[in-house]
Design a protein around this motif. Structure first.
Motif, PDB file in Angstrom:
ATOM      1  N   ALA A  39       0.832  -1.207   0.000  1.00  0.00           N
ATOM      2  CA  ALA A  39       0.000   0.000   0.000  1.00  0.00           C
ATOM      3  C   ALA A  39       0.865   1.256   0.000  1.00  0.00           C
ATOM      4  N   LEU A  40       1.941   1.241   0.776  1.00  0.00           N
ATOM      5  CA  LEU A  40       2.808   2.416   0.854  1.00  0.00           C
ATOM      6  C   LEU A  40       3.561   2.641  -0.454  1.00  0.00           C
ATOM      7  N   ILE A  41       4.094   1.579  -1.034  1.00  0.00           N
ATOM      8  CA  ILE A  41       4.820   1.733  -2.296  1.00  0.00           C
ATOM      9  C   ILE A  41       3.872   2.181  -3.412  1.00  0.00           C
ATOM     10  N   ASP A  42       2.666   1.611  -3.445  1.00  0.00           N
ATOM     11  CA  ASP A  42       1.684   2.065  -4.432  1.00  0.00           C
ATOM     12  C   ASP A  42       1.381   3.548  -4.239  1.00  0.00           C
ATOM     13  N   GLY A  43       1.228   3.964  -2.975  1.00  0.00           N
ATOM     14  CA  GLY A  43       0.953   5.366  -2.690  1.00  0.00           C
ATOM     15  C   GLY A  43       2.090   6.275  -3.097  1.00  0.00           C
ATOM     16  N   MET A  44       3.318   5.844  -2.853  1.00  0.00           N
ATOM     17  CA  MET A  44       4.486   6.635  -3.257  1.00  0.00           C
ATOM     18  C   MET A  44       4.578   6.746  -4.772  1.00  0.00           C
ATOM     19  N   THR A  45       4.303   5.636  -5.460  1.00  0.00           N
ATOM     20  CA  THR A  45       4.363   5.625  -6.921  1.00  0.00           C
ATOM     21  C   THR A  45       3.313   6.556  -7.511  1.00  0.00           C
ATOM     22  N   GLU A  46       2.109   6.495  -6.996  1.00  0.00           N
ATOM     23  CA  GLU A  46       1.025   7.348  -7.490  1.00  0.00           C
ATOM     24  C   GLU A  46       1.332   8.830  -7.298  1.00  0.00           C
ATOM     25  N   GLU A 178      -3.795   6.302  17.235  1.00  0.00           N
ATOM     26  CA  GLU A 178      -2.705   6.646  18.148  1.00  0.00           C
ATOM     27  C   GLU A 178      -1.361   6.333  17.506  1.00  0.00           C
ATOM     28  N   ALA A 179      -1.278   5.172  16.861  1.00  0.00           N
ATOM     29  CA  ALA A 179      -0.037   4.767  16.208  1.00  0.00           C
ATOM     30  C   ALA A 179       0.325   5.734  15.085  1.00  0.00           C
ATOM     31  N   LEU A 180      -0.664   6.144  14.308  1.00  0.00           N
ATOM     32  CA  LEU A 180      -0.417   7.092  13.219  1.00  0.00           C
ATOM     33  C   LEU A 180       0.079   8.428  13.756  1.00  0.00           C
ATOM     34  N   LYS A 181      -0.443   8.851  14.905  1.00  0.00           N
ATOM     35  CA  LYS A 181       0.012  10.105  15.523  1.00  0.00           C
ATOM     36  C   LYS A 181       1.481   9.995  15.921  1.00  0.00           C
ATOM     37  N   ILE A 182       1.883   8.847  16.446  1.00  0.00           N
ATOM     38  CA  ILE A 182       3.283   8.644  16.824  1.00  0.00           C
ATOM     39  C   ILE A 182       4.185   8.679  15.587  1.00  0.00           C
ATOM     40  N   ILE A 183       3.734   8.049  14.505  1.00  0.00           N
ATOM     41  CA  ILE A 183       4.506   8.089  13.252  1.00  0.00           C
ATOM     42  C   ILE A 183       4.610   9.526  12.755  1.00  0.00           C
ATOM     43  N   ASP A 185       4.478  12.290  14.469  1.00  0.00           N
ATOM     44  CA  ASP A 185       5.381  13.048  15.343  1.00  0.00           C
ATOM     45  C   ASP A 185       6.845  12.701  15.095  1.00  0.00           C
ATOM     46  N   GLY A 186       7.098  11.517  14.532  1.00  0.00           N
ATOM     47  CA  GLY A 186       8.473  11.110  14.264  1.00  0.00           C
ATOM     48  C   GLY A 186       9.010  11.561  12.918  1.00  0.00           C
ATOM     49  N   ALA A 187       8.177  12.204  12.121  1.00  0.00           N
ATOM     50  CA  ALA A 187       8.620  12.675  10.797  1.00  0.00           C
ATOM     51  C   ALA A 187       9.734  13.704  10.946  1.00  0.00           C
ATOM     52  N   GLY A 188      10.811  13.512  10.205  1.00  0.00           N
ATOM     53  CA  GLY A 188      11.939  14.434  10.258  1.00  0.00           C
ATOM     54  C   GLY A 188      12.910  14.142  11.382  1.00  0.00           C
ATOM     55  N   GLU A 189      12.545  13.222  12.280  1.00  0.00           N
ATOM     56  CA  GLU A 189      13.437  12.787  13.345  1.00  0.00           C
ATOM     57  C   GLU A 189      13.764  11.299  13.163  1.00  0.00           C
ATOM     58  N   GLN A 190      12.754  10.467  13.387  1.00  0.00           N
ATOM     59  CA  GLN A 190      12.944   9.032  13.165  1.00  0.00           C
ATOM     60  C   GLN A 190      12.781   8.650  11.704  1.00  0.00           C
ATOM     61  N   PHE A 191      11.841   9.309  11.029  1.00  0.00           N
ATOM     62  CA  PHE A 191      11.397   8.835   9.721  1.00  0.00           C
ATOM     63  C   PHE A 191      11.540   9.895   8.630  1.00  0.00           C
ATOM     64  N   ASP A 192      11.700   9.397   7.403  1.00  0.00           N
ATOM     65  CA  ASP A 192      11.729  10.256   6.214  1.00  0.00           C
ATOM     66  C   ASP A 192      10.391  10.991   6.114  1.00  0.00           C
ATOM     67  N   LEU A 194       8.928  12.725   3.790  1.00  0.00           N
ATOM     68  CA  LEU A 194       8.179  12.555   2.544  1.00  0.00           C
ATOM     69  C   LEU A 194       7.412  11.231   2.550  1.00  0.00           C
ATOM     70  N   ILE A 195       8.040  10.194   3.075  1.00  0.00           N
ATOM     71  CA  ILE A 195       7.375   8.891   3.133  1.00  0.00           C
ATOM     72  C   ILE A 195       6.284   8.904   4.191  1.00  0.00           C
ATOM     73  N   VAL A 196       6.520   9.594   5.299  1.00  0.00           N
ATOM     74  CA  VAL A 196       5.484   9.716   6.332  1.00  0.00           C
ATOM     75  C   VAL A 196       4.245  10.400   5.771  1.00  0.00           C
ATOM     76  N   ASP A 197       4.434  11.444   4.966  1.00  0.00           N
ATOM     77  CA  ASP A 197       3.286  12.138   4.365  1.00  0.00           C
ATOM     78  C   ASP A 197       2.413  11.161   3.579  1.00  0.00           C
ATOM     79  N   VAL A 198       3.055  10.306   2.789  1.00  0.00           N
ATOM     80  CA  VAL A 198       2.297   9.326   2.010  1.00  0.00           C
ATOM     81  C   VAL A 198       1.632   8.323   2.947  1.00  0.00           C
ATOM     82  N   PHE A 199       2.364   7.873   3.953  1.00  0.00           N
ATOM     83  CA  PHE A 199       1.836   6.899   4.911  1.00  0.00           C
ATOM     84  C   PHE A 199       0.551   7.419   5.557  1.00  0.00           C
TER      85      PHE A 199
END
Length: 210
Positions: A39-46, A178-183, A185-192, A194-199
Motif C-alpha cells: 500500500a505504501l509503495i503504491d501510494g508513493m508511486t502514485e 494513536e499509532a499514526l500520531k506517533i509516526i 510526530d516522528g517525521a523528520g526525526e525518526q522517519f523520512d 516525505l514517506i510519512v506524508d504518504v503513509f
C-alpha cells in the motif's frame, strides 16, 4: 534457474515463519507488513515520491523479499524477545545485533548461489537498514537521511507502526489512530518526512489490514 529461485524463496519464507513462531504476539506480522508495504509503495508511486528510485526495483520481488527484514532475530534468545518488561542496556545491545546478523545470514545464502538474485539483494537491504533513523541516531551504522537505503526508510516506518498496533509481552496494542500520531510526530526525526506524508495519506487502507 527458476527451480533455484523457487528454492531460495521457499527457504526464506520458512526462516521468516520460524522467527515469527518464536516471538509471542507476532503471528500474522509478516503478512500484515507485506500488505502495508504494498500500500505504501503504491501510494508513493502514485504521488511520484522517490519514483526514480522505485522504478529501479522489481516490485513483485521486492514485496516477497520483505518477509526477511527481521530474519536476524533467529539468533536472539527467546527470553529476550519475549521479556514482559523493559530491556536492560545489555539486552537491548543484543537485540540490536539482529540487523547485522540478518545481513550475514542472507549474505551466506548469496554466497551459495551463482545467480545475481534480486530477492536476496533487496532482503539484505531490508534486514540491515530497517532500524536506521532519519536523524542518524539509529543502528547498526548510524546512517541518516537519504544515506539510509530507500528500502530501509520505507520498512522502518511499517515496522514501527505494526509494533505499535500489535500486542506484545511488554505492552498492549495502540489504536491505529494513536499509532499514526506517533509516526507523524516522528517525521523528520525518526522517519523520512516525505514517506510519512504518504503513509498518513493512505491511513484508511492501512486500517483495513488485520
Amino acid at each position: 534457474m527458476q527451480k533455484n529461485k523457487n528454492l531460495i524463496y521457499g527457504t526464506m519464507i520458512v526462516l521468516a515463519d520460524m522467527i515469527e513462531s518464536r516471538y509471542e504476539g507476532k503471528e500474522g506480522n509478516i503478512e500484515r507488513a507485506t500488505s502495508h508495504l504494498k500500500a505504501l509503495i503504491d501510494g508513493m508511486t502514485e504521488r511520484g515520491v522517490y519514483s526514480h528510485e522505485l522504478n529501479k526495483f522489481n516490485i513483485d520481488i521486492l514485496l516477497s523479499s520483505a518477509c526477511m527484514y527481521d530474519v536476524g532475530k533467529i539468533s536472539i534468545p527467546e527470553v529476550i524477545l519475549n521479556k514482559p518488561g523493559r530491556l536492560s542496556k545489555e539486552e537491548f545491545d543484543i537485540i540490536k545485533t539482529h540487523t547485522l546478523k540478518g545481513e550475514y545470514i542472507i549474505g551466506k545464502i548469496e554466497s551459495k548461489t551463482s545467480e545475481n538474485e534480486e530477492f536476496l539483494r533487496y532482503a539484505k537491504q531490508f534486514a540491515g537498514s530497517h532500524h536506521e533513523l532519519w536523524n542518524g541516531k539509529g543502528y547498526p551504522r548510524g546512517l541518516g537521511k537519504t544515506d539510509i537505503p530507500l528500502l530501509g526508510r520505507i520498512i522502518g516506518i511499517i515496522d514501527v507502526y505494526n509494533a505499535l498496533i500489535s500486542e506484545r509481552p511488554y505492552k498492549t496494542p495502540f489504536a491505529p489512530d494513536e499509532a499514526l500520531k506517533i509516526i507523524m510526530d516522528g517525521a523528520g526525526e525518526q522517519f523520512d518526512p516525505l514517506i510519512v506524508d504518504v503513509f498518513l495519506e493512505i491511513k484508511d487502507q492501512l486500517k483495513t489490514v488485520i
